[in-house]
Design a protein around this motif. Structure first.
Motif, PDB file in Angstrom:
ATOM      1  N   MET A   1      -0.904  -8.654  -7.420  1.00 33.69           N
ATOM      2  CA  MET A   1      -0.902  -8.252  -6.017  1.00 33.69           C
ATOM      3  C   MET A   1      -2.329  -8.148  -5.512  1.00 33.69           C
ATOM      4  O   MET A   1      -3.172  -7.500  -6.130  1.00 33.69           O
ATOM      5  CB  MET A   1      -0.200  -6.905  -5.868  1.00 33.69           C
ATOM      6  N   THR A   2      -2.608  -8.767  -4.388  1.00 35.81           N
ATOM      7  CA  THR A   2      -3.933  -8.719  -3.797  1.00 35.81           C
ATOM      8  C   THR A   2      -3.976  -7.650  -2.714  1.00 35.81           C
ATOM      9  O   THR A   2      -3.189  -7.648  -1.785  1.00 35.81           O
ATOM     10  CB  THR A   2      -4.296 -10.072  -3.171  1.00 35.81           C
ATOM     11  N   LYS A   3      -4.880  -6.704  -2.861  1.00 39.93           N
ATOM     12  CA  LYS A   3      -5.012  -5.636  -1.874  1.00 39.93           C
ATOM     13  C   LYS A   3      -6.453  -5.585  -1.407  1.00 39.93           C
ATOM     14  O   LYS A   3      -7.389  -5.637  -2.195  1.00 39.93           O
ATOM     15  CB  LYS A   3      -4.624  -4.274  -2.460  1.00 39.93           C
ATOM     16  N   SER A   4      -6.641  -5.460  -0.126  1.00 41.75           N
ATOM     17  CA  SER A   4      -7.993  -5.256   0.374  1.00 41.75           C
ATOM     18  C   SER A   4      -8.318  -3.780   0.257  1.00 41.75           C
ATOM     19  O   SER A   4      -7.482  -2.960  -0.093  1.00 41.75           O
ATOM     20  CB  SER A   4      -8.073  -5.698   1.841  1.00 41.75           C
ATOM     21  N   SER A   5      -9.547  -3.419   0.566  1.00 44.74           N
ATOM     22  CA  SER A   5      -9.969  -2.027   0.445  1.00 44.74           C
ATOM     23  C   SER A   5      -9.310  -1.137   1.482  1.00 44.74           C
ATOM     24  O   SER A   5      -9.349   0.086   1.354  1.00 44.74           O
ATOM     25  CB  SER A   5     -11.493  -1.938   0.560  1.00 44.74           C
ATOM     26  N   ILE A   6      -8.735  -1.720   2.511  1.00 42.51           N
ATOM     27  CA  ILE A   6      -8.157  -0.892   3.562  1.00 42.51           C
ATOM     28  C   ILE A   6      -6.642  -1.079   3.678  1.00 42.51           C
ATOM     29  O   ILE A   6      -5.998  -0.396   4.468  1.00 42.51           O
ATOM     30  CB  ILE A   6      -8.804  -1.196   4.927  1.00 42.51           C
TER      31      ILE A   6
ATOM     32  N   ALA B   1       7.365  -4.108  -8.391  1.00 42.34           N
ATOM     33  CA  ALA B   1       6.977  -4.063  -6.981  1.00 42.34           C
ATOM     34  C   ALA B   1       5.549  -4.529  -6.763  1.00 42.34           C
ATOM     35  O   ALA B   1       5.207  -5.020  -5.679  1.00 42.34           O
ATOM     36  CB  ALA B   1       7.150  -2.643  -6.442  1.00 42.34           C
ATOM     37  N   SER B   2       4.719  -4.401  -7.785  1.00 39.53           N
ATOM     38  CA  SER B   2       3.324  -4.798  -7.631  1.00 39.53           C
ATOM     39  C   SER B   2       3.108  -6.282  -7.874  1.00 39.53           C
ATOM     40  O   SER B   2       2.000  -6.793  -7.699  1.00 39.53           O
ATOM     41  CB  SER B   2       2.443  -3.999  -8.605  1.00 39.53           C
ATOM     42  N   GLY B   3       4.165  -6.981  -8.283  1.00 34.48           N
ATOM     43  CA  GLY B   3       4.037  -8.415  -8.495  1.00 34.48           C
ATOM     44  C   GLY B   3       3.589  -8.797  -9.881  1.00 34.48           C
ATOM     45  O   GLY B   3       3.038  -9.884 -10.086  1.00 34.48           O
ATOM     46  N   ALA B   4       3.825  -7.921 -10.858  1.00 34.48           N
ATOM     47  CA  ALA B   4       3.403  -8.208 -12.229  1.00 34.48           C
ATOM     48  C   ALA B   4       4.134  -9.411 -12.819  1.00 34.48           C
ATOM     49  O   ALA B   4       3.643 -10.026 -13.765  1.00 34.48           O
ATOM     50  CB  ALA B   4       3.623  -6.978 -13.113  1.00 34.48           C
ATOM     51  N   LEU B   5       5.299  -9.745 -12.265  1.00 27.17           N
ATOM     52  CA  LEU B   5       6.064 -10.918 -12.721  1.00 27.17           C
ATOM     53  C   LEU B   5       6.301 -11.822 -11.515  1.00 27.17           C
ATOM     54  O   LEU B   5       7.406 -11.879 -10.968  1.00 27.17           O
ATOM     55  CB  LEU B   5       7.391 -10.486 -13.353  1.00 27.17           C
ATOM     56  N   PRO B   6       5.285 -12.557 -11.089  1.00 21.44           N
ATOM     57  CA  PRO B   6       5.349 -13.283  -9.817  1.00 21.44           C
ATOM     58  C   PRO B   6       6.281 -14.482  -9.798  1.00 21.44           C
ATOM     59  O   PRO B   6       6.588 -14.978  -8.717  1.00 21.44           O
ATOM     60  CB  PRO B   6       3.897 -13.712  -9.596  1.00 21.44           C
TER      61      PRO B   6
ATOM     62  N   ASP C   1      -0.587 -12.520   4.123  1.00 18.95           N
ATOM     63  CA  ASP C   1      -1.647 -11.537   3.896  1.00 18.95           C
ATOM     64  C   ASP C   1      -1.862 -11.231   2.423  1.00 18.95           C
ATOM     65  O   ASP C   1      -2.678 -10.378   2.078  1.00 18.95           O
ATOM     66  CB  ASP C   1      -1.389 -10.246   4.680  1.00 18.95           C
ATOM     67  N   GLY C   2      -1.144 -11.941   1.537  1.00 24.19           N
ATOM     68  CA  GLY C   2      -1.373 -11.787   0.111  1.00 24.19           C
ATOM     69  C   GLY C   2      -0.672 -10.617  -0.532  1.00 24.19           C
ATOM     70  O   GLY C   2      -0.798 -10.409  -1.736  1.00 24.19           O
ATOM     71  N   ILE C   3       0.069  -9.838   0.223  1.00 23.19           N
ATOM     72  CA  ILE C   3       0.792  -8.692  -0.336  1.00 23.19           C
ATOM     73  C   ILE C   3       2.149  -9.153  -0.861  1.00 23.19           C
ATOM     74  O   ILE C   3       2.898  -9.840  -0.174  1.00 23.19           O
ATOM     75  CB  ILE C   3       0.986  -7.581   0.716  1.00 23.19           C
ATOM     76  N   TYR C   4       2.456  -8.764  -2.066  1.00 17.42           N
ATOM     77  CA  TYR C   4       3.730  -9.099  -2.700  1.00 17.42           C
ATOM     78  C   TYR C   4       4.844  -8.313  -2.023  1.00 17.42           C
ATOM     79  O   TYR C   4       4.747  -7.096  -1.843  1.00 17.42           O
ATOM     80  CB  TYR C   4       3.643  -8.735  -4.181  1.00 17.42           C
TER      81      TYR C   4
END
Length: 266
Positions: free
Chosen positions: A1-6, A242-247, A144-147
């Motif tokens: 999962m890609t998360k930005s700082s905000i 939920a975090s996308g560990a198994l995409p 936006d890269g969010i899973y």
């Protein structure tokens, strides 16, 4: 999962006030999610304590009262979550009721059967439908890269028969199929659907039916990992999925059951 700082993804957890749902909410908060907790009980000091605990994990959290069998409240709930958080990336369908009292399938009445259907299957189906539509309507989230995911708690009872919990088994088999149907429908849209099958998890729900039979199974070695599961075991699975560990996975049952589902030669 890609998360930005905000940007923090947002997860909605039904039945998040106690037990497996609360463990999932805490695991999601620790994983970097903000959390919308949905439960039957009205807000009180208990829910305030839960929100304070999640804040301590760095999560923004809010509490919403809803009986998921009341379908007319689904859309307004989802709208409120979007308004409060500005996004919704994960629905964790945890809310459900057990078969109480335990009743032989030949003696089960329509009232108990319908109540289980209304909450465990019908409520889960239509809330998932409402959330899926809201995710699809927000085109900006697609890139936006969010899973994004919908998680559904079924049970070992989706496959393993218990004749004195027939309504529970039938509803859990139903939501197992729901996960497959949604996975096929939403896969091309970038929404993953995961089914979680808890085994013998020590909680208030299991305690209410007595634990002697399960203790015997553990002592007899019928569970390869001979211990009770903990709500945190399920929470870890929820947060990982939920975090996308198994995409590259969707529509599959993930057993959190200590190997109970593994067939053993006699």
């Amino acid at each position: 999962m890609t998360k930005s700082s905000i940007t923090r993804p947002v997860a909605m957890v039904t039945g998040g006030r106690q037990g497996l749902g609360l463990a999932a909410a805490r695991a999601l908060g620790a994983q970097g999610f903000d959390v919308a907790i949905v439960d039957l009980a009205a807000p009180d000091t208990v829910s305030e304590g839960i929100l304070t605990g999640l804040a301590g994990l760095g999560a923004t959290a809010r509490y919403y009262r809803l009986d998921i069998s009341e379908l007319e409240g689904h859309q307004s709930l989802v709208d409120r979550v979007w308004a409060d958080f500005g996004r919704l990336d994960c629905l964790h369908n945890n809310a459900g009721i057990a078969a109480r009292p335990l009743t032989d399938v030949l003696d089960l009445g329509p009232e108990a059967f319908d109540r289980a259907m209304d909450i465990n299957l019908r409520g889960t189906f239509f809330l998932s439908q409402t959330v899926a539509k809201s995710m699809l309507a927000d085109v900006s989230r697609h890139t936006d890269g969010i899973y994004r995911s919908i998680l559904i708690v079924s049970s070992i009872a989706a496959e393993m028969v218990s004749t004195n919990r027939s309504q529970y088994c039938i509803t859990k088999a139903g939501v197992s199929m729901l996960s497959k149907v949604l996975a096929v429908r939403l896969g091309a849209e970038g929404i993953h659907v995961h089914e979680i099958r808890p085994g013998f998890i020590r909680s208030d729900m299991t305690a209410s039916a007595g634990t002697t039979e399960i203790d015997d199974w553990l002592e007899q070695g019928r569970v390869p990992m001979p211990r009770w599961g903990k709500p945190e075991d399920v929470g870890t699975a929820v947060a990982s999925l939920a975090s996308g560990a198994l995409p590259y996975s969707t529509g599959q049952p993930f057993w959190v059951a200590g190997g109970l589902n593994v067939m053993q030669a006699t």
